[in-house]
Write a protein that holds these residues in place. Structure first.
Motif, PDB file in Angstrom:
ATOM      1  N   GLN A  85      -3.525 -46.747  -2.626  1.00  0.00           N
ATOM      2  CA  GLN A  85      -3.210 -48.156  -2.643  1.00  0.00           C
ATOM      3  C   GLN A  85      -4.843 -48.957  -3.006  1.00  0.00           C
ATOM      4  OE1 GLN A  85      -0.324 -50.795  -1.333  1.00  0.00           O
ATOM      5  NE2 GLN A  85       1.127 -49.874  -3.023  1.00  0.00           N
ATOM      6  N   LEU A 116      -8.932 -55.114 -13.431  1.00  0.00           N
ATOM      7  CA  LEU A 116      -7.413 -53.934 -12.411  1.00  0.00           C
ATOM      8  C   LEU A 116      -6.948 -53.934 -14.034  1.00  0.00           C
ATOM      9  CD1 LEU A 116      -6.004 -55.914  -9.539  1.00  0.00           C
ATOM     10  CD2 LEU A 116      -6.686 -53.814  -9.653  1.00  0.00           C
ATOM     11  N   THR A 117      -6.858 -54.833 -15.670  1.00  0.00           N
ATOM     12  CA  THR A 117      -6.654 -55.201 -16.787  1.00  0.00           C
ATOM     13  C   THR A 117      -7.331 -53.955 -17.283  1.00  0.00           C
ATOM     14  OG1 THR A 117      -5.561 -57.025 -16.502  1.00  0.00           O
ATOM     15  CG2 THR A 117      -5.904 -56.424 -18.646  1.00  0.00           C
ATOM     16  N   LEU A 138     -11.359 -60.072 -10.373  1.00  0.00           N
ATOM     17  CA  LEU A 138     -10.610 -58.548 -10.289  1.00  0.00           C
ATOM     18  C   LEU A 138      -9.910 -58.490 -10.415  1.00  0.00           C
ATOM     19  CD1 LEU A 138     -10.601 -57.004  -7.972  1.00  0.00           C
ATOM     20  CD2 LEU A 138      -9.600 -58.139  -6.141  1.00  0.00           C
ATOM     21  N   ARG A 139      -8.819 -59.237 -11.811  1.00  0.00           N
ATOM     22  CA  ARG A 139      -7.551 -59.327 -12.395  1.00  0.00           C
ATOM     23  C   ARG A 139      -8.507 -58.763 -13.489  1.00  0.00           C
ATOM     24  NH1 ARG A 139      -5.255 -64.944 -10.649  1.00  0.00           N
ATOM     25  NH2 ARG A 139      -3.962 -63.699  -9.124  1.00  0.00           N
ATOM     26  N   ILE A 148      -2.255 -50.590  -9.034  1.00  0.00           N
ATOM     27  CA  ILE A 148      -2.126 -51.788 -10.351  1.00  0.00           C
ATOM     28  C   ILE A 148      -1.536 -52.916  -9.658  1.00  0.00           C
ATOM     29  CG2 ILE A 148      -2.832 -52.368 -12.079  1.00  0.00           C
ATOM     30  CD1 ILE A 148      -4.475 -50.789 -11.487  1.00  0.00           C
ATOM     31  N   VAL A 208     -11.765 -48.836  -7.937  1.00  0.00           N
ATOM     32  CA  VAL A 208     -11.772 -50.152  -9.416  1.00  0.00           C
ATOM     33  C   VAL A 208     -13.112 -51.336  -9.195  1.00  0.00           C
ATOM     34  CG1 VAL A 208     -11.202 -53.331  -9.583  1.00  0.00           C
ATOM     35  CG2 VAL A 208      -8.758 -51.064 -10.329  1.00  0.00           C
ATOM     36  N   LEU A 243      -8.153 -49.668  -4.986  1.00  0.00           N
ATOM     37  CA  LEU A 243      -8.985 -50.461  -5.310  1.00  0.00           C
ATOM     38  C   LEU A 243     -10.709 -50.054  -5.346  1.00  0.00           C
ATOM     39  CD1 LEU A 243      -9.203 -54.018  -4.748  1.00  0.00           C
ATOM     40  CD2 LEU A 243      -8.794 -54.206  -2.365  1.00  0.00           C
ATOM     41  N   ILE A 266      -1.411 -54.442  -5.857  1.00  0.00           N
ATOM     42  CA  ILE A 266      -2.869 -55.041  -5.857  1.00  0.00           C
ATOM     43  C   ILE A 266      -2.713 -56.721  -6.709  1.00  0.00           C
ATOM     44  CG2 ILE A 266      -5.232 -55.304  -6.144  1.00  0.00           C
ATOM     45  CD1 ILE A 266      -5.534 -52.186  -6.373  1.00  0.00           C
ATOM     46  N   GLN A 267      -1.785 -56.362  -8.045  1.00  0.00           N
ATOM     47  CA  GLN A 267      -2.686 -57.676  -8.671  1.00  0.00           C
ATOM     48  C   GLN A 267      -1.405 -58.203  -7.539  1.00  0.00           C
ATOM     49  OE1 GLN A 267      -0.438 -56.098 -12.258  1.00  0.00           O
ATOM     50  NE2 GLN A 267      -2.407 -56.490 -13.615  1.00  0.00           N
ATOM     51  N   SER A 278      -6.555 -50.146 -15.945  1.00  0.00           N
ATOM     52  CA  SER A 278      -5.266 -49.923 -16.138  1.00  0.00           C
ATOM     53  C   SER A 278      -4.833 -49.614 -17.946  1.00  0.00           C
ATOM     54  CB  SER A 278      -4.148 -50.967 -15.972  1.00  0.00           C
ATOM     55  OG  SER A 278      -3.297 -51.014 -16.387  1.00  0.00           O
ATOM     56  N   VAL A 315      -4.705 -43.431 -11.093  1.00  0.00           N
ATOM     57  CA  VAL A 315      -4.562 -44.628 -11.232  1.00  0.00           C
ATOM     58  C   VAL A 315      -3.392 -45.180 -11.573  1.00  0.00           C
ATOM     59  CG1 VAL A 315      -5.490 -46.741 -11.406  1.00  0.00           C
ATOM     60  CG2 VAL A 315      -7.415 -44.696 -11.219  1.00  0.00           C
TER      61      VAL A 315
END
Length: 510
Positions: A133, A161-162, A157-158, A183, A140, A137, A186-187, A165, A178
């Protein structure tokens, strides 16, 4: 206050030697240890105020809240005054200049940093990520850097991440797998941080180190107190923040060697939390920071119950030591007591291990570095009482000090500038909107549309006219039929009669 250093206390022996923490050796770090209730906080308070009086800024975490009394003048009783007199100290009640800070912004000015400044290594520790994980990160962060997307707060950061993804196939082909599971983990970690109230820690304006190294108008150094009573309930956030702060000092401050006085003294209470469950990579980073930051003029003082809480590689770099009483009822405690005793330079006048168990409140074993950097012989020491208050300040006193702070206008109001969240949201909106029409293309389309509408109207009018003509024709035919049919019928009847007479021989004579 001594001209050469901070008076920690006086040896409880016939010679009554003063125990002085030299300014020129204060950047060689230190340790304040002892069981709960043995006087560690008072020792910390006295040393911190001594540095402030000498013009040295201080940063300390106030875990229990009672260290805040350093911001108010003391009210010493007769016993404390007598101890100060025996040490040759003229104890005048005096408050130290203090700036209150709070990661949650409740009991002090908010302390903020950005996601980018925290970095993936410390953020992975904060989110309790495993190696896989943490690798995601890192990807990202790398993608955000390559695409020029600022990571300032949790929303950024959210969004990132989206974004990763949604483009996982292309990004995985370039940087490594990934997975959706990583993901999602982390969320979830970010959500947990937010529920703990840590979302306010990430953002702007970010803390400037220069604001921790201020001096008051009278020349004394400010004591920066971090409210830790609520923060300590999130031990990973507490320890990760302080490690980040040490790392920032290490990376940003210039090399100064061994200055006459330190540029900043940093007290790290509940220091065992820093090393608890730390990965090998993180332990290596901590050791590196502690070893090298002294050349930046920063002294780090770990405050903990037992020296055994600190790894040997770090403990070996702590030259100035104050050891309060330890209790040893269990085998683990006995082992810790023995390790603590062995870390001091022996004094032939007493057994160190036995002495540690028999110290009273306000007493400690002290060994400090001399002017050549060597640890002094350990002495049983009566700790110097501070000039400030024993116990916490009131809420009203804290509010008044905060209102007069030199940094309130800078940090009390958050700033939200364009960053990854806004940029990625703008891209998504643009992708869903229809393409704008410009120039002659738009004009041609409008003209074509008008011509089409005119043609449809003309065809409709022609159709209506044809229907009207057909209806008129039908009405004419109907009218003619209504007249002609009776006449034709009548003629037919007459003709039939005549034909019948001829056939029957009854033709009318003429």
């Amino acid at each position: 206050m001594s001209d050469t250093g901070v008076l920690v206390g006086q040896a409880d022996s016939a010679d009554k030697l003063p125990q002085i923490l030299l300014y020129g050796r204060a950047n060689r770090h230190g340790l304040v240890a002892g069981a709960t209730g043995t006087g560690k906080t008072i020792t910390l308070q006295s040393i911190a105020q001594g540095f402030a009086d000498a013009g040295v800024p201080v940063f300390a975490a106030d875990v229990k809240g009672d260290l805040s009394g350093i911001a108010a003048a003391g009210a010493p009783n007769d016993k404390i005054l007598q101890r100060a007199k025996d040490m040759g100290v003229d104890l005048k009640p005096e408050a130290a200049p203090v700036i209150f800070w709070d990661l949650f912004g409740k009991k002090g000015h908010p302390i903020r940093t950005t996601i980018s400044e925290m970095g993936p290594l410390l953020l992975a520790r904060l989110l309790e990520l495993n190696d896989t994980q943490e690798g995601v990160l890192n990807i990202v962060f790398h993608v955000a850097d390559k695409q020029g997307l600022l990571l300032l707060d949790l929303a950024d950061l959210r969004a990132m991440l989206t974004h990763v993804s949604e483009n996982a196939k292309d990004i995985s082909a370039q940087y490594g797998a990934v997975s959706p599971a990583s993901i999602a983990t982390i969320q979830r970690g970010l959500l947990q941080l937010e529920t703990q109230g840590a979302d306010g820690f990430f953002g702007e304006p970010a803390l400037k180190l220069a604001d921790l190294m201020r001096t008051a108008p009278d020349g004394r150094g400010y004591i920066n107190l971090l409210a830790g009573d609520k923060l300590i309930e999130s031990p990973r956030l507490y320890s990760t923040f302080l490690l980040w702060l040490m790392s920032e000092l290490f990376e940003e401050l210039p090399e100064v060697g061994d200055p006459e006085k330190p540029k900043l003294v940093f007290f790290f209470d509940e220091a065992h939390l820093l090393f608890k469950e730390a990965s090998p990579a993180l332990l290596e980073k901590i050791e590196q920071v502690v070893r090298l930051i002294r050349s930046k003029g920063v002294g780090i003082y770990f405050v903990t119950q037992n020296p055994a809480d600190i790894p040997d590689t770090v403990l070996a770099q702590l030259g100035n030591r104050v050891q309060h009483a330890l209790r040893a009822y269990t085998p683990a405690e006995q082992k810790g007591l023995k390790a603590a005793a062995q870390s001091f330079r022996p004094n032939p006048a007493f057994d160190t291990e036995d002495a540690i168990q028999n110290l009273g409140v306000g007493e400690a074993l002290v060994s400090l570095l001399d002017d050549r950097g060597r640890p002094t012989v350990t002495e049983k020491t009566l700790i110097r009482p501070p000039a400030s208050r024993f116990g916490p300040v009131t809420d009203a006193e804290r509010a008044a000090i905060r209102a007069g702070s030199p940094v309130g206008a800078t940090y009390d109001m958050p700033v939200d500038r364009e960053s990854a969240y806004e940029i990625l949201a703008g891209r998504a909106g643009a992708a869903q909107a229809p393409a704008p029409e410009t120039g002659s293309s738009a004009g041609e389309k409008a003209a074509a549309k008008a011509a089409e509408q005119a043609a449809r109207a003309e065809a409709r009018q022609h159709e209506l006219e044809e229907k009207e003509r057909a209806r008129a024709t039908q009405q004419t035919i109907k009218a003619v039929t209504s007249v002609a049919v009776p006449i034709i019928r009548s003629m037919g009847i007459m003709l039939g009669k005549e034909l019948l007479r001829g056939m029957m021989g009854n033709t009318r004579r003429r």
